[in-house]
Design a protein around this motif. Structure first.
Motif, PDB file in Angstrom:
ATOM      1  N   ASP A   1      18.545  23.090 -19.243  1.00 54.36           N
ATOM      2  CA  ASP A   1      18.071  22.986 -17.861  1.00 54.36           C
ATOM      3  C   ASP A   1      16.731  22.255 -17.792  1.00 54.36           C
ATOM      4  O   ASP A   1      16.503  21.426 -16.896  1.00 54.36           O
ATOM      5  N   LEU A   2      15.839  22.584 -18.734  1.00 52.70           N
ATOM      6  CA  LEU A   2      14.547  21.908 -18.741  1.00 52.70           C
ATOM      7  C   LEU A   2      14.707  20.417 -19.043  1.00 52.70           C
ATOM      8  O   LEU A   2      14.021  19.565 -18.463  1.00 52.70           O
ATOM      9  N   GLY A   3      15.612  20.085 -19.965  1.00 47.92           N
ATOM     10  CA  GLY A   3      15.871  18.671 -20.247  1.00 47.92           C
ATOM     11  C   GLY A   3      16.439  17.936 -19.036  1.00 47.92           C
ATOM     12  O   GLY A   3      16.096  16.774 -18.781  1.00 47.92           O
ATOM     13  N   GLU A   4      17.313  18.637 -18.280  1.00 46.16           N
ATOM     14  CA  GLU A   4      17.862  18.013 -17.069  1.00 46.16           C
ATOM     15  C   GLU A   4      16.769  17.801 -16.034  1.00 46.16           C
ATOM     16  O   GLU A   4      16.747  16.771 -15.342  1.00 46.16           O
ATOM     17  N   MET A   5      15.835  18.758 -15.937  1.00 46.36           N
ATOM     18  CA  MET A   5      14.734  18.597 -14.997  1.00 46.36           C
ATOM     19  C   MET A   5      13.866  17.388 -15.372  1.00 46.36           C
ATOM     20  O   MET A   5      13.458  16.606 -14.503  1.00 46.36           O
ATOM     21  N   GLU A   6      13.578  17.237 -16.663  1.00 49.23           N
ATOM     22  CA  GLU A   6      12.792  16.081 -17.095  1.00 49.23           C
ATOM     23  C   GLU A   6      13.534  14.766 -16.827  1.00 49.23           C
ATOM     24  O   GLU A   6      12.935  13.758 -16.408  1.00 49.23           O
ATOM     25  N   ALA A   7      14.855  14.788 -17.050  1.00 51.68           N
ATOM     26  CA  ALA A   7      15.647  13.580 -16.785  1.00 51.68           C
ATOM     27  C   ALA A   7      15.639  13.244 -15.296  1.00 51.68           C
ATOM     28  O   ALA A   7      15.570  12.068 -14.906  1.00 51.68           O
ATOM     29  N   MET A   8      15.706  14.264 -14.459  1.00 46.94           N
ATOM     30  CA  MET A   8      15.667  14.029 -13.017  1.00 46.94           C
ATOM     31  C   MET A   8      14.330  13.435 -12.597  1.00 46.94           C
ATOM     32  O   MET A   8      14.273  12.520 -11.753  1.00 46.94           O
ATOM     33  N   ILE A   9      13.241  13.951 -13.189  1.00 50.82           N
ATOM     34  CA  ILE A   9      11.914  13.416 -12.863  1.00 50.82           C
ATOM     35  C   ILE A   9      11.820  11.951 -13.271  1.00 50.82           C
ATOM     36  O   ILE A   9      11.353  11.090 -12.513  1.00 50.82           O
ATOM     37  N   ASP A  10      12.285  11.653 -14.505  1.00 50.57           N
ATOM     38  CA  ASP A  10      12.222  10.268 -14.985  1.00 50.57           C
ATOM     39  C   ASP A  10      13.065   9.334 -14.110  1.00 50.57           C
ATOM     40  O   ASP A  10      12.638   8.226 -13.760  1.00 50.57           O
ATOM     41  N   SER A  11      14.268   9.789 -13.747  1.00 55.36           N
ATOM     42  CA  SER A  11      15.150   8.945 -12.929  1.00 55.36           C
ATOM     43  C   SER A  11      14.568   8.713 -11.548  1.00 55.36           C
ATOM     44  O   SER A  11      14.623   7.597 -11.005  1.00 55.36           O
TER      45      SER A  11
ATOM     46  N   ARG B   1       0.820  -1.207   0.000  1.00 56.40           N
ATOM     47  CA  ARG B   1       0.000   0.000   0.000  1.00 56.40           C
ATOM     48  C   ARG B   1       0.859   1.264   0.000  1.00 56.40           C
ATOM     49  O   ARG B   1       0.572   2.233  -0.722  1.00 56.40           O
ATOM     50  N   LEU B   2       1.927   1.273   0.798  1.00 58.13           N
ATOM     51  CA  LEU B   2       2.797   2.447   0.862  1.00 58.13           C
ATOM     52  C   LEU B   2       3.484   2.697  -0.478  1.00 58.13           C
ATOM     53  O   LEU B   2       3.578   3.845  -0.937  1.00 58.13           O
ATOM     54  N   VAL B   3       3.962   1.611  -1.116  1.00 57.76           N
ATOM     55  CA  VAL B   3       4.628   1.783  -2.409  1.00 57.76           C
ATOM     56  C   VAL B   3       3.636   2.283  -3.455  1.00 57.76           C
ATOM     57  O   VAL B   3       3.951   3.175  -4.261  1.00 57.76           O
ATOM     58  N   THR B   4       2.440   1.731  -3.445  1.00 57.45           N
ATOM     59  CA  THR B   4       1.429   2.174  -4.412  1.00 57.45           C
ATOM     60  C   THR B   4       1.083   3.646  -4.199  1.00 57.45           C
ATOM     61  O   THR B   4       1.004   4.429  -5.165  1.00 57.45           O
ATOM     62  N   GLU B   5       0.882   4.027  -2.937  1.00 61.50           N
ATOM     63  CA  GLU B   5       0.559   5.435  -2.661  1.00 61.50           C
ATOM     64  C   GLU B   5       1.712   6.348  -3.039  1.00 61.50           C
ATOM     65  O   GLU B   5       1.500   7.450  -3.563  1.00 61.50           O
ATOM     66  N   ARG B   6       2.950   5.891  -2.788  1.00 58.01           N
ATOM     67  CA  ARG B   6       4.097   6.721  -3.149  1.00 58.01           C
ATOM     68  C   ARG B   6       4.194   6.900  -4.652  1.00 58.01           C
ATOM     69  O   ARG B   6       4.463   8.002  -5.150  1.00 58.01           O
ATOM     70  N   MET B   7       3.954   5.807  -5.395  1.00 54.58           N
ATOM     71  CA  MET B   7       4.012   5.901  -6.843  1.00 54.58           C
ATOM     72  C   MET B   7       2.909   6.801  -7.388  1.00 54.58           C
ATOM     73  O   MET B   7       3.136   7.589  -8.311  1.00 54.58           O
ATOM     74  N   GLN B   8       1.734   6.695  -6.807  1.00 56.06           N
ATOM     75  CA  GLN B   8       0.640   7.558  -7.262  1.00 56.06           C
ATOM     76  C   GLN B   8       0.947   9.028  -6.985  1.00 56.06           C
ATOM     77  O   GLN B   8       0.693   9.894  -7.832  1.00 56.06           O
ATOM     78  N   ALA B   9       1.513   9.298  -5.820  1.00 58.44           N
ATOM     79  CA  ALA B   9       1.856  10.680  -5.479  1.00 58.44           C
ATOM     80  C   ALA B   9       2.935  11.219  -6.420  1.00 58.44           C
ATOM     81  O   ALA B   9       2.843  12.356  -6.918  1.00 58.44           O
ATOM     82  N   MET B  10       3.983  10.391  -6.672  1.00 58.65           N
ATOM     83  CA  MET B  10       5.046  10.854  -7.548  1.00 58.65           C
ATOM     84  C   MET B  10       4.557  11.023  -8.979  1.00 58.65           C
ATOM     85  O   MET B  10       4.983  11.931  -9.700  1.00 58.65           O
ATOM     86  N   ALA B  11       3.647  10.135  -9.410  1.00 61.65           N
ATOM     87  CA  ALA B  11       3.101  10.281 -10.766  1.00 61.65           C
ATOM     88  C   ALA B  11       2.317  11.583 -10.891  1.00 61.65           C
ATOM     89  O   ALA B  11       2.406  12.283 -11.909  1.00 61.65           O
TER      90      ALA B  11
ATOM     91  N   LEU C   1      11.377   8.775 -10.663  1.00 62.50           N
ATOM     92  CA  LEU C   1      10.246   7.870 -10.758  1.00 62.50           C
ATOM     93  C   LEU C   1      10.711   6.428 -10.956  1.00 62.50           C
ATOM     94  O   LEU C   1      10.170   5.496 -10.355  1.00 62.50           O
ATOM     95  N   GLU C   2      11.733   6.255 -11.792  1.00 64.07           N
ATOM     96  CA  GLU C   2      12.247   4.904 -12.018  1.00 64.07           C
ATOM     97  C   GLU C   2      12.826   4.325 -10.732  1.00 64.07           C
ATOM     98  O   GLU C   2      12.647   3.139 -10.421  1.00 64.07           O
ATOM     99  N   TYR C   3      13.525   5.160  -9.963  1.00 62.88           N
ATOM    100  CA  TYR C   3      14.085   4.685  -8.695  1.00 62.88           C
ATOM    101  C   TYR C   3      12.983   4.327  -7.703  1.00 62.88           C
ATOM    102  O   TYR C   3      13.048   3.297  -7.012  1.00 62.88           O
ATOM    103  N   LEU C   4      11.951   5.152  -7.632  1.00 64.79           N
ATOM    104  CA  LEU C   4      10.873   4.900  -6.678  1.00 64.79           C
ATOM    105  C   LEU C   4      10.094   3.637  -7.025  1.00 64.79           C
ATOM    106  O   LEU C   4       9.473   3.029  -6.144  1.00 64.79           O
ATOM    107  N   ARG C   5      10.113   3.253  -8.292  1.00 63.75           N
ATOM    108  CA  ARG C   5       9.436   2.011  -8.643  1.00 63.75           C
ATOM    109  C   ARG C   5      10.141   0.812  -8.016  1.00 63.75           C
ATOM    110  O   ARG C   5       9.528  -0.228  -7.795  1.00 63.75           O
ATOM    111  N   GLY C   6      11.448   0.930  -7.747  1.00 63.30           N
ATOM    112  CA  GLY C   6      12.188  -0.148  -7.104  1.00 63.30           C
ATOM    113  C   GLY C   6      12.183  -1.429  -7.895  1.00 63.30           C
ATOM    114  O   GLY C   6      12.187  -2.532  -7.345  1.00 63.30           O
TER     115      GLY C   6
END
Length: 478
Positions: free
Chosen positions: A285-295, A243-253, A297-302
């Motif tokens: 800078d905007l591309g780096e921000m998008e890359a940070m968001i993608d990374s 439940r915690l992982v699902t809620e975290r993923m939903q929040a990050m999404a 989210l990928e990390y939080l998926r575990g």
């Protein structure tokens, strides 16, 4: 010595319980056997002493009633037995000067207690090995008890018994029965303990197989109350984690979606700028921000992914990644097997190897990828010519958001999640990642994965390359 003891010490609940049970049974049997021996010997000694006293009194009376001379001597021989010899003589067999030892005093008092008639007569008790015999080698009569009773006419009836002091022989049948009972108890206890500890083994297996990307199967709550509580706690914990992982993923999404909207607006507005240099900086800078968001989210998926596990050719996946870097003008080489069949998720594995190869290019300017196999495992080595990693930081670089400022400056970009995500993905596929510094300089990232059945239509050991008719067993992409 300590390690040897720890290695020999039982390591499971059942084995330790069996060890305690065996120790308790051994102590119980030893104590019981000792009590049995003491009791039997005590009873045997009491019966022997009572019989001896009765025999002495009865034989003394019979000899006293016989006429003096040869008749008494003949009567004494007739009344002798295997355990008690009787002789009639004019003198006592026991010297009057024989020392009174503690053993002699005890036997004297014992016989007088059992036969009060002896207390009123001249009565002597001694042991051959205490010096009671007047002649002869006492060692030949060791442990022999001697009793002399004086008759009314001054003659003596002498008794000698070799049974006194003889030890009871060990009853091996009793020991055999005891051992059989003990073995039977241990076997039954072992079966019951294995049955009782089975829920614990199921709990350990469920914990080892726990994965966030699988539908949780409740662990059966059976067994003793402590085991049921542990199983119930494990099921509750797993549900909470899911439940915690699902809620975290939903929040990050949700956060990532909300962030991408203003990033897109800023990118559109930057196109209206007349200053090309400023526009390029803003886009970077905007591309780096998008890359940070993608990374992030990928990390939080575990490693969690809805993608199905299926047979794939890892060599083709890596080849695609290498081709993309070549198209961007990077120096990359690919060597080794033309086919590397594994079971996994294509997108997750592609992300993991993209991170590793991108790091090699980013920090070492070049990357050399080699695919090989050892037994049933595939070995993928990615080497670069960069500064490498200090030995003390080999484990730390796998931690999230860790960047080594000394060798990997901020100008290289990134979030410090590349190796973390790669290690997580490889781990969910049953493999592992290791880092070593090359002797010639640079870093070598070695990824090990289990090899699956050969993928249909591919030749796993065929010569690698862009063509299948070449004799070169390796392929070079540069």
């Amino acid at each position: 010595m300590k390690k040897l003891v720890e290695r020999l010490w039982p390591d499971t609940v059942a084995s330790r319980a069996i060890m305690v049970l065996v120790a308790a049974l051994l102590a119980f049997h030893l104590l019981g056997f000792w009590a049995y021996r003491v009791g039997v010997e005590s009873l045997a000694t009491a019966a022997r002493d009572r019989g001896l006293a009765e025999h002495i009194v009865s034989i003394k009376r019979a000899i006293a009633s016989a006429p003096a001379g040869p008749e008494r001597d003949r009567a004494a021989h007739d009344l002798s037995s295997a355990s008690l010899e009787v002789h009639w003589s004019k003198v006592s067999l026991i010297l009057g000067s024989a020392p009174m030892t503690e053993r002699t005093k005890t036997m004297d008092a014992r016989l007088k207690e059992l036969a009060p008639e002896l207390a009123a007569e001249s009565f002597r008790v001694g042991f051959a090995d205490d010096g009671a015999l007047g002649s002869g080698n006492a060692d030949a009569y060791r442990h022999m008890m001697l009793v002399s009773v004086q008759l009314a006419d001054g003659s003596w009836v002498n008794f000698s018994s070799s049974a006194l002091g003889a030890h009871q022989s060990i009853d091996w049948s009793v020991i055999a029965v005891t051992i059989c009972f003990g073995v039977g108890i241990v076997v039954v206890a072992l079966l019951l303990l294995r049955w009782a500890t089975r829920p614990l083994r199921d709990l350990a297996i469920a914990a080892e197989r726990f994965s966030l990307d699988q539908t949780p199967q409740p662990l059966p709550e059976n067994g003793p109350i402590e085991v049921r509580r542990a199983a119930r706690a494990f099921n509750t914990m797993r549900e909470r984690i899911q439940r915690l992982v699902t809620e975290r993923m939903q929040a990050m999404a949700a956060v990532s979606h909300d962030l991408r909207t203003p990033i897109t607006r800023l990118r559109l507005r930057s196109e209206l700028l007349d200053d090309d240099a400023t526009r390029d900086l803003i886009d970077a800078d905007l591309g780096e921000m998008e890359a940070m968001i993608d990374s992030t989210l990928e990390y939080l998926r575990g490693g969690v992914s809805s993608e199905m596990i299926r047979p794939i050719d890892l060599a083709s996946v890596i080849e695609t990644i290498v081709d993309e870097h070549i198209d961007q003008g990077h120096h990359v080489s690919l060597m080794g097997l033309a086919s590397a069949p594994v079971l996994g998720r294509v997108l997750s594995l592609k992300r993991a190897f993209s991170n590793v190869i991108s790091n090699a290019i980013k920090y070492g300017e070049t990357a050399s990828v080699t695919i090989s196999e050892i037994d049933d495992h595939l070995i993928i080595a990615v080497e670069d010519e960069g500064p490498g990693i200090p030995q003390a930081d080999m484990e730390r670089v796998f931690q999230p958001f860790v960047r080594l400022e000394e060798s990997r400056g901020r100008e290289t970009g990134g979030t410090g999640l590349g190796l973390t995500i790669a290690a997580s993905v490889i781990r969910t596929h049953g493999g592992h990642v290791s880092l070593t510094n090359r002797a010639a300089g640079g870093l070598c990232v070695t990824i090990t994965l289990s090899k699956a059945d050969q993928i249909k239509g591919r030749q796993p050991n065929a010569p690698s390359g862009y063509s299948t008719d070449g004799a070169d067993p390796q392929r070079q992409i540069a």
